[in-house]
Enzyme design. Sequence first.
Site, PDB file in Angstrom:
ATOM      1  N   ASN A 178      84.794  -0.120  47.466  1.00  0.00           N
ATOM      2  CA  ASN A 178      83.938   0.115  48.631  1.00  0.00           C
ATOM      3  C   ASN A 178      82.586  -0.564  48.537  1.00  0.00           C
ATOM      4  O   ASN A 178      82.035  -0.999  49.537  1.00  0.00           O
ATOM      5  CB  ASN A 178      83.727   1.626  48.797  1.00  0.00           C
ATOM      6  CG  ASN A 178      82.793   1.953  49.940  1.00  0.00           C
ATOM      7  OD1 ASN A 178      83.092   1.657  51.096  1.00  0.00           O
ATOM      8  ND2 ASN A 178      81.624   2.517  49.631  1.00  0.00           N
ATOM      9  N   ASP A 264      77.650  -2.365  50.708  1.00  0.00           N
ATOM     10  CA  ASP A 264      78.962  -1.975  51.235  1.00  0.00           C
ATOM     11  C   ASP A 264      79.789  -3.218  51.569  1.00  0.00           C
ATOM     12  O   ASP A 264      79.449  -3.991  52.454  1.00  0.00           O
ATOM     13  CB  ASP A 264      78.796  -1.104  52.482  1.00  0.00           C
ATOM     14  CG  ASP A 264      80.075  -0.358  52.800  1.00  0.00           C
ATOM     15  OD1 ASP A 264      80.428   0.554  52.024  1.00  0.00           O
ATOM     16  OD2 ASP A 264      80.739  -0.699  53.801  1.00  0.00           O
ATOM     17  N   ASP A 295      87.926   5.299  43.862  1.00  0.00           N
ATOM     18  CA  ASP A 295      86.704   5.935  44.355  1.00  0.00           C
ATOM     19  C   ASP A 295      86.525   5.724  45.864  1.00  0.00           C
ATOM     20  O   ASP A 295      86.996   4.740  46.422  1.00  0.00           O
ATOM     21  CB  ASP A 295      85.523   5.284  43.607  1.00  0.00           C
ATOM     22  CG  ASP A 295      84.214   5.998  43.850  1.00  0.00           C
ATOM     23  OD1 ASP A 295      84.157   7.215  43.603  1.00  0.00           O
ATOM     24  OD2 ASP A 295      83.238   5.341  44.279  1.00  0.00           O
ATOM     25  N   HIS A 299      85.803   5.874  52.698  1.00  0.00           N
ATOM     26  CA  HIS A 299      84.728   5.003  53.185  1.00  0.00           C
ATOM     27  C   HIS A 299      85.169   3.556  53.306  1.00  0.00           C
ATOM     28  O   HIS A 299      84.345   2.649  53.447  1.00  0.00           O
ATOM     29  CB  HIS A 299      83.502   5.146  52.279  1.00  0.00           C
ATOM     30  CG  HIS A 299      83.037   6.566  52.193  1.00  0.00           C
ATOM     31  ND1 HIS A 299      82.472   7.215  53.266  1.00  0.00           N
ATOM     32  CD2 HIS A 299      83.127   7.489  51.204  1.00  0.00           C
ATOM     33  CE1 HIS A 299      82.209   8.475  52.936  1.00  0.00           C
ATOM     34  NE2 HIS A 299      82.609   8.668  51.689  1.00  0.00           N
ATOM     35  N   GLU A 329      90.243   9.174  45.819  1.00  0.00           N
ATOM     36  CA  GLU A 329      89.258  10.215  46.117  1.00  0.00           C
ATOM     37  C   GLU A 329      88.958  10.171  47.608  1.00  0.00           C
ATOM     38  O   GLU A 329      88.259   9.279  48.080  1.00  0.00           O
ATOM     39  CB  GLU A 329      87.965   9.972  45.328  1.00  0.00           C
ATOM     40  CG  GLU A 329      86.884  10.992  45.675  1.00  0.00           C
ATOM     41  CD  GLU A 329      85.464  10.435  45.639  1.00  0.00           C
ATOM     42  OE1 GLU A 329      84.532  11.219  45.470  1.00  0.00           O
ATOM     43  OE2 GLU A 329      85.280   9.210  45.800  1.00  0.00           O
TER      44      GLU A 329
HETATM   45 CA   LIG Z   1      82.565   1.044  53.159  1.00  0.00          CA
END
Ligand SMILES: [Ca+2]
Length: 593
Positions: A178, A264, A295, A299, A329
């Site tokens: 991510n 990001d 992880d 997102h 996760e």
């Molecule tokens: Ca992201």
Amino acid sequence: MKKFVQSAIFIAAAFSVLSSVNVSAQGDALQADGTAKAAKLAPYQQRDFQDEVFYFVLPDRFYNGDESNDLGAAANDKKRAISRGGLDKSHKGMYHGGDLAGLTEKLPYLDNMGITAIWLTPVLRNQAMQADTSGYHGYWILDFTEIDPHLGSNADLKHFIDQAHKRNIKVFFDIITNHTADVIKYKECHGDDGLGWIVKGNDCPFKSLAQLAKGDTYTPLIPQGDENLKTPAWLNDIDVYHNQGDSNWVGESSIRGDFAGLDDVDTNSDKVVDGMIDIYKAIIDEFKPDGFRIDTVKHVNMEFWQAFSPALMTHAKAQGIDNFFMYGEVYSFEPEFLSRYTKQGKLPSVLDFAFQQAMQHSLVDQKGTDVLAKLFAQDHFYRTAHTDISNTDANQLVNFTGNHDMGRFAYLLKQSKHNYSEAEQIQRNLLANAMMYFSRGVPVVYYGDEQGFVGDGGDQASRQDMMPSQVASYNDDDLLATDKTTAVDNFDTNHLFYQTFSKYAELYQQYPALRFGQQRTLYSQNTPGIFAIQRTYTSQGKTQKLVLVFNTANKAQSLDVIGNKQKVGLVYESAENKKDYIEPLSFAIYQVN
Ligand SMILES: [Ca+2]
Ligand SMILES: [Ca+2]
Ligand SMILES: [Ca+2]
Ligand SMILES: [Ca+2]
């Protein structure tokens, strides 16, 4: 006792799907040292994910096996200067010196507890410092090809894995797709040189795609001298990031925003999808881990996982890691939402946050045992048929009672409005762990839980040292079931929790129905009290059927509710039950013929 063990082993052997239980020659040698338990199981290459008992550990906080690496990169290492420093053993947000050499040294301690798989927080090279804390946790990766020098070298990691494998213990890496470390800045927030953030903190409100379309954008930049910090080199291209400012954790920003400045990655782009697949293929090739914990899955856009997961699973198998496994996760307490990542996202499994919450509701908050029944009634969400990757169902979910972000279960008990005595905190803790081991799903012990660690909260407050700590806010904790504090070494193999978890692991391995059995709820109630489940496993025409009864109330409960024929064949009871009653905050396992 002896009779029970023998018959249990017989049953385990009769039902084992792992019919070729070949104990390796190395295993024989290890058994002689009295600590080896994993060596008695099927070889790790053949073991199913559901055979494992996990230990989740932050290497920096475990054991310091090599003081020469405490500062990270060497003083004369110009290339890795950014990965040097950050050591302050008295500060909970700094490096404490634990490393791979230390973990390797303590393998017998884990083996003797019945641990069969170790999940390490990320071990790749980090930026040592961001703002006023360090990358001791490993989640700020700069270099996706080498091990952080605070933890050791690539060779040290290979040595650790070799030694774990010799003990028949698997090793799982915690991986991140991510974000990277925080290198990219925004002129609008951090000034023309990008250095203003140190003073102002993170204050870059998220800009949506709609805002970007209207020309309301940030101007991302890399501060002078930081242009080539990341490896592989393509990660130094500003265009492979979303560059939309900080996430406010909801909606579009949850996928496209920076976490407190962490860059990001633009996981919507094909270049990034391919790049991340290549990064982790190379990690598989070099280190041959047994699997990944992934992880911040929620997102990242779902399309990314649809490409990433099959590519990595296929690659690992092609490399000869037949039972390679991955779990994500997804920080959500909703089974339907969690299951989207195993069904649509094609991940083999996820951490079961909904299970953790049900533990909290039933054993900390004293809700009825129907919260457990409601949780397990949603297991059907996880059934998938994409057999090209794995057959996901709820039996492969990853159970835990607390973690490094939300804090330990012992902390949740301690801060409860019910003001539990230490004796009751101990009982509730052990009962939660019994549910974690014996309900459907794979158990994960969070390091230190087996030593009665408590903590003052989540995040840094829950990342205590197993080696003697110098952190005042850790050392003033009242640990459960021991007079020790974290100021001294806590590798105590006589601790009640260590001994009990070891016993749970033994039962888990002896009864395949506890690992593979289909689970059905037999009884629940809308107050604290009995929760009963049945786990049934059939292999080669033989069926093993276990009934598990948990009492979440602090009064003895009648066993009549589960019926007489369910009570035959006592396998284990955590307290000595009087006829037809189950003791407060205890559990029992029966075998039904
Ligand atoms: Ca992201
Ligand atoms: Ca060290
Ligand atoms: Ca940034
Ligand atoms: Ca404290």
